[in-house]
Scaffold this active site. Structure first.
Site, PDB file in Angstrom:
ATOM      1  N   LYS A  91       0.843  -1.205   0.000  1.00 42.55           N
ATOM      2  CA  LYS A  91       0.000   0.000   0.000  1.00 42.55           C
ATOM      3  C   LYS A  91       0.878   1.255   0.000  1.00 42.55           C
ATOM      4  O   LYS A  91       1.897   1.311   0.703  1.00 42.55           O
ATOM      5  CB  LYS A  91      -0.920  -0.037   1.220  1.00 42.55           C
ATOM      6  CG  LYS A  91      -1.977   1.060   1.253  1.00 42.55           C
ATOM      7  CD  LYS A  91      -2.901   0.847   2.442  1.00 42.55           C
ATOM      8  CE  LYS A  91      -3.969   1.925   2.534  1.00 42.55           C
ATOM      9  NZ  LYS A  91      -4.900   1.689   3.659  1.00 42.55           N
ATOM     10  N   SER A 115      -9.417   1.899   2.556  1.00 42.10           N
ATOM     11  CA  SER A 115      -8.454   2.692   1.805  1.00 42.10           C
ATOM     12  C   SER A 115      -7.376   1.850   1.104  1.00 42.10           C
ATOM     13  O   SER A 115      -6.588   2.388   0.317  1.00 42.10           O
ATOM     14  CB  SER A 115      -7.762   3.708   2.736  1.00 42.10           C
ATOM     15  OG  SER A 115      -7.067   3.072   3.791  1.00 42.10           O
ATOM     16  N   SER A 142     -10.279  -0.652   6.424  1.00 40.71           N
ATOM     17  CA  SER A 142      -9.548  -0.391   5.182  1.00 40.71           C
ATOM     18  C   SER A 142      -8.849  -1.596   4.569  1.00 40.71           C
ATOM     19  O   SER A 142      -8.406  -1.523   3.427  1.00 40.71           O
ATOM     20  CB  SER A 142      -8.518   0.720   5.401  1.00 40.71           C
ATOM     21  OG  SER A 142      -9.170   1.939   5.637  1.00 40.71           O
TER      22      SER A 142
END
Length: 588
Positions: free
Chosen positions: A150, A225, A249
């Site tokens: 990420k 996210s 997320s």
């Protein structure tokens, strides 16, 4: 002349000193000009970041093409079809090489990101790492496995922007602890993936790198996210990814994209070396964790991470290695379950998924016990929302100084930036009509003082104790409950942040929680959705119905929960759920 029109004139006349000097003669125009110059600087920084991304992907494409030309016999289809555990075995016995796997996944990741825009950077050091791996005598647990990371998790020589201009240009001098440990175990971090601006949103869009699409349906969000991770893995461009989770997320993109994802207890995995817009927020526990196509991959990743190297690099992480015995146990479980949390009515497919899995688990010999989460309205409003925005949203709003707001975040941002007095007035006005929205606005005012912050922390502890007492009274091992889904239509996540109630509960409690896909949306689910009214009949309920419309055939997941520090038991339960779901598919 409006400000927008003036900006257009300035854009058109940039470089013409006569036009600019004329505009400066007006004090109003001078103010607008300064704003325009600031805006232009922001846009230039974003353009530079996009150029850097494009150059990195070009470099990645050249490397993948070169390998393919030099090794025309590489069985890419076979490699991409193998599970992570199968890849590990073939790497150990030498029947597959780390090169063939890395370059195959590089090629596939490029293909996926062209379709859904999920990769933000190529970790060019992966090729050097590959050469070092070949010279190592000891092979780690993840030897030769390519891993996607990420974007806000630090990688040496790369920028962690968090989707925000303020962090651009800050090249990291060292890897985050989790990346260091992955490398220590032989994994090869090779790409970084997209995130929503600030990451306080469960869509996946920012003005630097753009909108990421769901590879299963481009009209849908991949979730967030960790949405870039979700999209890349679901599209087949990565076999293992590392995400983060402060309200869902990891679990939401896993749910939206049909993946398995684990949010561990907050401090089970080191978080050193991670960019965040809410540093210092202690009321709600964030966590780093793995995302993959199956539960065994998550378990292997956790086993690899929970090693002496992590405990050495970050002494604040409890030195507790992975308990294989718990994960592989076949002892019948006592499982609490609920079909809805009482805050948001579950979509028809969410509810059905829990009902069907409850029956499958019962038929498999487990004991199922109804469970009702205590005081869910209080938890969402006073513990989660007031906790994560205990400063009234000031830190988050400050992050936008020198930045532009992504359209998908504007609804949230415009609410956060309101003065506390205005929020309170709106809350009073809305209370008789839309009590849930009124409570949310009140909670967004924050706590107001250090004393109140201490009280808020104490309230979280008291709630956690109450929850555990109820859990223990029912003698539960784990809990089965809904995961928000199916995948939202674009533009809705930013208007429904409170719908994370199903996942944010376990951030407040700091319990390990994972998501497993168990079904797909049926036409019957879609028909039943037409009659969805929600618990409150307010605009949020209306939006949720609109958000999940048009999802026939998309994945539906359930959530599996255990007590703190019991990730192995959580994974064991997830594995049981996964096997039962697969058995149903085989029999259909």
């Amino acid at each position: 002349m409006t400000q927008e029109r003036l900006w257009q004139v300035l854009d058109a006349s940039w470089g013409d000193p006569r036009t600019l000097s004329a505009l400066l003669c007006s004090s109003v125009a001078a103010v607008v000009l300064l704003k325009w110059l600031e805006r232009r600087q922001i846009q230039q920084k974003m353009q530079e970041a996009r150029r850097a991304r494009d150059l990195a992907l070009e470099r990645m494409e050249k490397a993948a093409r070169r390998f393919k030309q030099e090794n025309p016999g590489t069985q890419t289809t076979q490699i991409l079809s193998l599970t992570m555990v199968e890849l590990v075995e073939k790497l150990k016995d030498g029947s597959l090489s780390p090169e063939s796997i890395l370059y195959t996944y590089m090629g596939k990741a490029l293909e996926v990101t062209r379709e859904v825009n999920c990769v933000t950077d190529f970790i060019h050091g992966c090729e050097d790492q590959l050469q070092k791996l070949k010279n190592q005598k000891e092979k780690g647990l993840l030897y030769g496995i390519p891993v996607s990371i990420k974007e806000h998790i630090d990688c040496k020589g790369h920028v962690s922007s968090g989707g925000m201009v303020k962090f651009l240009g800050q090249v990291k001098e060292e890897d985050s602890v989790i990346v260091q440990v992955l490398k220590y175990q032989g994994a090869i971090p090779f790409v970084r993936t997209n995130i929503p601006q600030t990451m306080i949103n469960y869509d996946c869009s920012n003005l630097i790198f753009g909108q990421t699409l769901n590879p299963l349906n481009h009209q849908k969000s991949p979730g967030g996210s960790s949405g870039g991770e979700g999209a890349l893995i679901a599209g087949g461009g990565s076999i293992l990814g590392i995400g983060s989770d402060v309200a869902g997320s990891i679990r939401l993109p896993s749910s939206f994209c049909g993946l398995c994802g684990l949010k561990p207890t907050g401090n089970r995995i080191s978080k050193l070396g991670v960019v965040s817009p809410i540093v210092g927020m202690e009321s709600v526990a964030p966590a780093l964790g793995p995302m993959a196509r199956d539960v065994d991959s998550l378990a292997l990743c956790m086993k690899a991470l929970l090693c002496e190297e992590m405990f050495r690099l970050d002494p604040t992480v409890p030195p507790v290695p992975f308990n294989e015995e718990v994960y592989t146990s076949s002892k019948p479980l006592r499982i609490g379950y609920y079909e809805g949390d009482g805050y948001f009515q579950p979509s028809p497919s969410m509810k059905r998924a829990v009902q069907e899995m409850r029956k499958l688990l019962q038929d498999a010999g487990h004991t199922l016990v109804p469970f009702v989460p205590p005081k869910i309205d209080y938890m969402v409003d006073e513990l989660f929302t007031r906790g994560i925005f205990s400063d009234g949203g000031v830190h988050l709003v400050d992050c936008f100084k020198g930045d532009l707001v992504d359209p998908n975040l504007k609804s949230q941002f415009n609410t956060y930036r309101l003065p506390a007095l205005v929020k309170r007035i709106f809350a009073i006005i809305l209370k008789p009509i839309y009590p849930r929205i009124a409570r949310d606005l009140s909670a967004l005012c924050g706590v107001g003082s250090a004393k109140n912050l201490w009280d808020q922390h104490g309230a979280v502890e008291a709630y956690r104790t109450e929850f555990i007492v109820k859990w223990r009274k029912l003698r539960l091992d784990v809990i089965l409950c809904p995961a928000l889904g199916p995948a939202f239509n674009h533009g809705y996540a930013g208007k429904l942040f409170a719908a994370t109630s199903y996942t944010n509960l376990y951030n407040v409690l700091d319990f390990p929680a994972g998501v497993v896909p168990v079904s797909t949306v049926t036409r019957a689910d879609e028909e039943e959705l037409k009659h969805y009214r929600g618990h409150y009949g307010d605009p949020w309920d209306k939006r949720l119905k609109e958000a999940v419309e048009g999802a026939v055939g998309l994945p539906v997941a359930v959530q599996c929960v255990a007590l703190p520090w019991q990730e192995e038991l959580c994974l064991r339960f997830m594995k049981e759920v996964e096997m039962l779901a697969h058995s149903v598919k085989r029999n259909v």
